[in-house]
Motif scaffolding. Sequence first.
Motif, mmCIF file in Angstrom:
data_model
loop_
_atom_site.group_PDB
_atom_site.id
_atom_site.type_symbol
_atom_site.label_atom_id
_atom_site.label_comp_id
_atom_site.label_asym_id
_atom_site.label_seq_id
_atom_site.Cartn_x
_atom_site.Cartn_y
_atom_site.Cartn_z
ATOM 1 N N PRO A 1 -0.958 2.332 4.850
ATOM 2 C CA PRO A 1 0.089 2.648 3.757
ATOM 3 C C PRO A 1 1.468 2.434 4.521
ATOM 4 O O PRO A 1 1.620 2.873 5.781
ATOM 5 C CB PRO A 1 -0.027 4.305 3.895
ATOM 6 N N ALA B 1 -3.209 6.726 -3.724
ATOM 7 C CA ALA B 1 -3.109 5.866 -2.565
ATOM 8 C C ALA B 1 -3.663 4.630 -3.350
ATOM 9 O O ALA B 1 -4.636 4.529 -3.756
ATOM 10 C CB ALA B 1 -4.268 6.129 -1.485
ATOM 11 N N PHE C 1 0.824 -1.078 -0.069
ATOM 12 C CA PHE C 1 0.073 -0.046 -0.078
ATOM 13 C C PHE C 1 1.023 1.375 0.067
ATOM 14 O O PHE C 1 1.683 1.506 0.968
ATOM 15 C CB PHE C 1 -0.957 0.005 1.299
ATOM 16 N N LEU D 1 1.606 5.599 -1.228
ATOM 17 C CA LEU D 1 1.059 6.723 -1.353
ATOM 18 C C LEU D 1 2.348 7.360 -2.366
ATOM 19 O O LEU D 1 3.422 7.657 -2.050
ATOM 20 C CB LEU D 1 1.062 7.504 -0.250
#
Length: 139
Positions: free
Chosen positions: A109, A44, A26, A28
């Motif tokens: 994230p 994202a 995950f 960003l």
Amino acid sequence: MREDITTGGCLCGAIRFTIAGPFEHFFLCHCSRCRKATGSAHAATLFSNTARLDWLSGRELVRTFQLPGTRYQKSFCSHCGSPVPNLRRNGGQIVVPAGSLETVPILRPEAHICFSDRAGWEEAAETAPRIDGLPGGRP
């Protein structure tokens, strides 16, 4: 053993999907391509090399843009423009815009990537006031 099932869809509701299995990453991403594609400070995005993507409805509405000469691609709803999952590496990897999910992913994230390419105004966003709802209390 319970299989992880994640649900999601587009803004207009025409596209619905499930993802069966875990996400491995995950990120960003702050690169200029992701900023342009999202209209925001970053994308994202969740990734899985083992999960299965099942389209419940609207598969025929999915369009994919491939930026020529790059690995960058984005799938979206042809009705409302919302980003939706896409398959890469000949279907071996599912790439999922986190904002398209209705189920909160277990994975959080793990990194801000391409951070040196971030928008010049992004640091100011960290100190901007936080308002629950719209400015001025409008509905």
